[in-house]
Design a protein around this motif. Structure first.
Motif, PDB file in Angstrom:
ATOM      1  N   ARG A   1       3.232  10.130  -9.782  1.00 14.13           N
ATOM      2  CA  ARG A   1       2.607  10.259 -11.108  1.00 14.13           C
ATOM      3  C   ARG A   1       1.728  11.503 -11.186  1.00 14.13           C
ATOM      4  NH1 ARG A   1      -2.324   9.183 -12.432  1.00 14.13           N
ATOM      5  NH2 ARG A   1      -2.669   8.002 -10.508  1.00 14.13           N
ATOM      6  N   ARG A   2       0.889  11.722 -10.162  1.00 10.40           N
ATOM      7  CA  ARG A   2       0.000  12.879 -10.201  1.00 10.40           C
ATOM      8  C   ARG A   2       0.759  14.201 -10.145  1.00 10.40           C
ATOM      9  NH1 ARG A   2      -2.748  12.669  -5.637  1.00 10.40           N
ATOM     10  NH2 ARG A   2      -2.024  10.647  -4.871  1.00 10.40           N
TER      11      ARG A   2
ATOM     12  N   ASP B   1       0.364   2.374 -11.138  1.00  9.74           N
ATOM     13  CA  ASP B   1       0.889   2.672  -9.801  1.00  9.74           C
ATOM     14  C   ASP B   1       1.000   1.441  -8.912  1.00  9.74           C
ATOM     15  OD1 ASP B   1       0.765   5.320 -10.637  1.00  9.74           O
ATOM     16  OD2 ASP B   1      -1.260   5.573  -9.824  1.00  9.74           O
ATOM     17  N   LEU B   2       0.280   0.402  -9.247  1.00  6.66           N
ATOM     18  CA  LEU B   2       0.216  -0.750  -8.355  1.00  6.66           C
ATOM     19  C   LEU B   2       1.584  -1.412  -8.201  1.00  6.66           C
ATOM     20  CD1 LEU B   2      -3.142  -2.373  -9.540  1.00  6.66           C
ATOM     21  CD2 LEU B   2      -2.750  -0.822  -7.613  1.00  6.66           C
ATOM     22  N   ARG B   3       1.951  -1.663  -6.950  1.00  4.69           N
ATOM     23  CA  ARG B   3       3.190  -2.365  -6.636  1.00  4.69           C
ATOM     24  C   ARG B   3       2.875  -3.482  -5.643  1.00  4.69           C
ATOM     25  NH1 ARG B   3       4.120   0.197 -10.340  1.00  4.69           N
ATOM     26  NH2 ARG B   3       5.938   1.504 -10.827  1.00  4.69           N
ATOM     27  N   TYR B   4       3.425  -4.652  -5.888  1.00  4.20           N
ATOM     28  CA  TYR B   4       3.190  -5.827  -5.054  1.00  4.20           C
ATOM     29  C   TYR B   4       4.524  -6.306  -4.457  1.00  4.20           C
ATOM     30  CZ  TYR B   4      -1.252  -5.938  -7.557  1.00  4.20           C
ATOM     31  OH  TYR B   4      -2.474  -5.600  -8.091  1.00  4.20           O
ATOM     32  N   ARG B   5       4.441  -6.755  -3.218  1.00  4.11           N
ATOM     33  CA  ARG B   5       5.634  -7.321  -2.586  1.00  4.11           C
ATOM     34  C   ARG B   5       6.030  -8.603  -3.295  1.00  4.11           C
ATOM     35  NH1 ARG B   5       2.621  -5.378   1.710  1.00  4.11           N
ATOM     36  NH2 ARG B   5       1.500  -7.368   1.842  1.00  4.11           N
ATOM     37  N   ASN B   6       7.272  -8.671  -3.666  1.00  9.05           N
ATOM     38  CA  ASN B   6       7.773  -9.829  -4.401  1.00  9.05           C
ATOM     39  C   ASN B   6       8.598 -10.709  -3.480  1.00  9.05           C
ATOM     40  OD1 ASN B   6       8.269 -11.484  -6.612  1.00  9.05           O
ATOM     41  ND2 ASN B   6      10.178 -10.428  -7.112  1.00  9.05           N
ATOM     42  N   ARG B   7       8.333 -11.989  -3.516  1.00 10.74           N
ATOM     43  CA  ARG B   7       9.082 -12.960  -2.713  1.00 10.74           C
ATOM     44  C   ARG B   7       9.600 -14.060  -3.629  1.00 10.74           C
ATOM     45  NH1 ARG B   7       8.509 -12.571   2.794  1.00 10.74           N
ATOM     46  NH2 ARG B   7       6.904 -11.133   3.532  1.00 10.74           N
ATOM     47  N   VAL B   8      10.824 -14.434  -3.402  1.00  9.81           N
ATOM     48  CA  VAL B   8      11.423 -15.537  -4.145  1.00  9.81           C
ATOM     49  C   VAL B   8      11.882 -16.592  -3.149  1.00  9.81           C
ATOM     50  CG1 VAL B   8      12.146 -14.052  -6.046  1.00  9.81           C
ATOM     51  CG2 VAL B   8      13.695 -14.429  -4.125  1.00  9.81           C
TER      52      VAL B   8
ATOM     53  N   VAL C   1       0.827  -1.206   0.000  1.00 15.06           N
ATOM     54  CA  VAL C   1       0.000   0.000   0.000  1.00 15.06           C
ATOM     55  C   VAL C   1       0.866   1.262   0.000  1.00 15.06           C
ATOM     56  CG1 VAL C   1      -1.770   1.265   1.260  1.00 15.06           C
ATOM     57  CG2 VAL C   1      -1.862  -1.230   1.165  1.00 15.06           C
ATOM     58  N   ILE C   2       1.869   1.308   0.830  1.00 17.85           N
ATOM     59  CA  ILE C   2       2.694   2.511   0.934  1.00 17.85           C
ATOM     60  C   ILE C   2       3.428   2.777  -0.375  1.00 17.85           C
ATOM     61  CG2 ILE C   2       4.566   3.610   2.193  1.00 17.85           C
ATOM     62  CD1 ILE C   2       2.029   3.224   3.803  1.00 17.85           C
ATOM     63  N   ARG C   3       4.019   1.740  -0.957  1.00 18.02           N
ATOM     64  CA  ARG C   3       4.728   1.922  -2.228  1.00 18.02           C
ATOM     65  C   ARG C   3       3.758   2.306  -3.349  1.00 18.02           C
ATOM     66  NH1 ARG C   3       9.762   0.698  -4.262  1.00 18.02           N
ATOM     67  NH2 ARG C   3      10.328   1.053  -2.080  1.00 18.02           N
ATOM     68  N   THR C   4       2.556   1.726  -3.357  1.00 18.48           N
ATOM     69  CA  THR C   4       1.556   2.075  -4.365  1.00 18.48           C
ATOM     70  C   THR C   4       1.136   3.536  -4.247  1.00 18.48           C
ATOM     71  OG1 THR C   4       0.722  -0.191  -4.457  1.00 18.48           O
ATOM     72  CG2 THR C   4      -0.753   1.547  -5.213  1.00 18.48           C
ATOM     73  N   LEU C   5       0.906   3.999  -3.039  1.00 14.10           N
ATOM     74  CA  LEU C   5       0.525   5.408  -2.846  1.00 14.10           C
ATOM     75  C   LEU C   5       1.665   6.334  -3.225  1.00 14.10           C
ATOM     76  CD1 LEU C   5      -1.460   5.204   0.518  1.00 14.10           C
ATOM     77  CD2 LEU C   5      -2.360   5.399  -1.806  1.00 14.10           C
ATOM     78  N   SER C   6       2.883   5.938  -2.964  1.00 13.43           N
ATOM     79  CA  SER C   6       4.030   6.770  -3.363  1.00 13.43           C
ATOM     80  C   SER C   6       4.107   6.897  -4.881  1.00 13.43           C
ATOM     81  CB  SER C   6       5.319   6.175  -2.813  1.00 13.43           C
ATOM     82  OG  SER C   6       5.303   6.134  -1.410  1.00 13.43           O
TER      83      SER C   6
END
Length: 421
Positions: free
Chosen positions: A173-174, A228-235, A163-168
């Protein structure tokens, strides 16, 4: 400043924050209650959670009460017992009110009962203990796939949305788009003012429409766009496992009665539970001995009867052979020996020498527990005296005595307390 709000539900409707605050506030009372439970509960229930009873006087809060005398006004509901003008008698027990029954009358107030989960119980149980030489933990060759954080990605499951990274990203962008639109709109406004001043109505109207389009375009910018959407990536990354092998050595000769075996079992159980909190993988090796040693399973180790003399050397030699064959590479070795100290002839001296030269260099920690009968006079055995010489010069060797059940945890606590490391 960033404010994080945790909206995760507490398990089973309980308040995790309040539980943590309560455990911090009454840590000493809960620790004392847990240690008391250890001496009372069965071995099978040792690692389970439970209910601890905290004395109510320790958690009492200050309160204000009305004293005698003074004028007070009350508004009471209607009833069938009193009418206007009646005097209401003062209740028994003083002005403070409430509280339990008086001494000798009715039911008294029990202690406050607080339920601990298994993890909470084990955390309190081993809170002030630590393994020695933990900094030199050996990592084995075996690997376990472990999910680790690997930045962010533009696609993923909704549960992994950052959420925080998506809002950033949305804010950046805006800001970028609005600043470009605002600069273009200011330029057109200057041209519009010039066209109006020179009387070019047609050009002024066209500029007005363009400015209005830019204003509507700026207002229509979405708050969050798909970009804008960013998701936590796990490997999944293989990581080496810290493994431990625990050698349990016990004398099962005729002099070791069932009471002594029960004390040894309690000590071994505490050590095993403690190691499972420090290592992801723990293997148990049970070695019992009389005049010869055998590697057996747990049931045989504690319950199968056997007769014969006592030769400690046989158990130490078998432990060394098993270590060289199966655990020489990538294992952290811990050993616990339980005996009543009886040994034949020169076996004590030979065993002590073999332990010092062969086993101690390969072990992280070696503990010796000598078990005595409760009413027997406390006389040092030959094995105890030989092991004392080793304890004086080895940091990874410790020895203690015990004769009753309630002494097992204090002995274990003394062997592994943090202050001694």
């Amino acid at each position: 400043m960033t404010h994080l709000i945790d909206r995760r539900e507490n398990p089973r409707g309980k308040s995790a924050v309040n539980r943590a605050r309560f455990m911090r506030r009454y840590k000493s009372q809960i620790s004392a209650a847990v240690k008391k439970m250890v001496g009372e509960r069965r071995l099978a229930d040792m690692e389970r959670g439970g209910e601890v009873h905290v004395p109510k006087k320790d958690i009492s809060e200050p309160a204000f009460g009305f004293g005698r005398g003074g004028d007070r006004e009350f508004v009471l509901p209607g009833n069938r017992e009193f009418v206007v003008g009646d005097r209401i008698p003062r209740g028994e027990g003083g002005g403070a009110g409430g509280g339990g029954a008086q001494s000798g009358h009715g039911e008294g107030e029990d202690a406050f009962v607080f339920s601990l989960s298994r993890e909470e119980f084990m955390q309190v149980f081993f809170d002030d203990l630590e393994l020695p030489n933990l900094a030199r933990t050996t990592l084995g060759r075996a690997e376990r796939p472990t999910p680790v954080r690997a930045g962010y990605t533009t696609t993923g499951a909704p549960a992994n949305l950052a959420v925080i990274r998506t809002l950033s990203q949305s804010l950046a962008r805006r800001i970028a788009l609005r600043s470009g639109i605002a600069a273009e709109a200011r330029s057109l406004e200057r041209e519009f003012a010039l066209a109006v001043a020179t009387g070019q109505q047609k050009d002024a109207y066209a500029l007005y429409l363009e400015i209005d389009r830019l204003v509507r375009r700026r207002a229509a910018l979405p708050f969050i766009d798909d970009l804008d959407l960013r998701y936590r990536n796990r490997v999944v990354r293989p990581e080496p496992i810290a493994r431990a092998a625990m050698f349990c050595l016990m004398d099962v000769s005729a002099s070791m009665d069932e009471e002594k075996k029960d004390l040894a079992k309690r000590f071994f159980t505490l050590l095993y539970l403690f190691l499972t909190r420090k290592y992801k993988e723990v293997e148990l090796i049970f070695i019992r001995h009389t005049d010869d040693a055998q590697e057996v399973d747990e049931e045989t180790f504690f319950h199968s009867p056997r007769t014969g003399g006592t030769i400690v050397m046989s158990a130490l030699e078998l432990a060394a052979d098993i270590f060289r064959d199966r655990y020489a590479d990538g294992w952290n070795i811990y050993a616990a020996q339980a005996s009543d100290g009886d040994a034949f002839g020169a076996d004590s001296a030979r065993s002590a020498r073999f332990l010092r030269e062969q086993l101690l260099p390969a072990t992280r920690y070696y503990t010796y527990l000598e078990l005595n009968s409760p009413n027997a006079p406390e006389r040092p055995s030959a094995l105890w005296m030989e092991y004392q010489v080793i304890a004086a010069g080895a940091r990874n060797f410790a020895m203690r005595r015990a004769s009753q059940r309630d002494e097992i945890y204090p002995v274990f606590h003394e062997l592994f307390r943090k202050e001694s490391q």
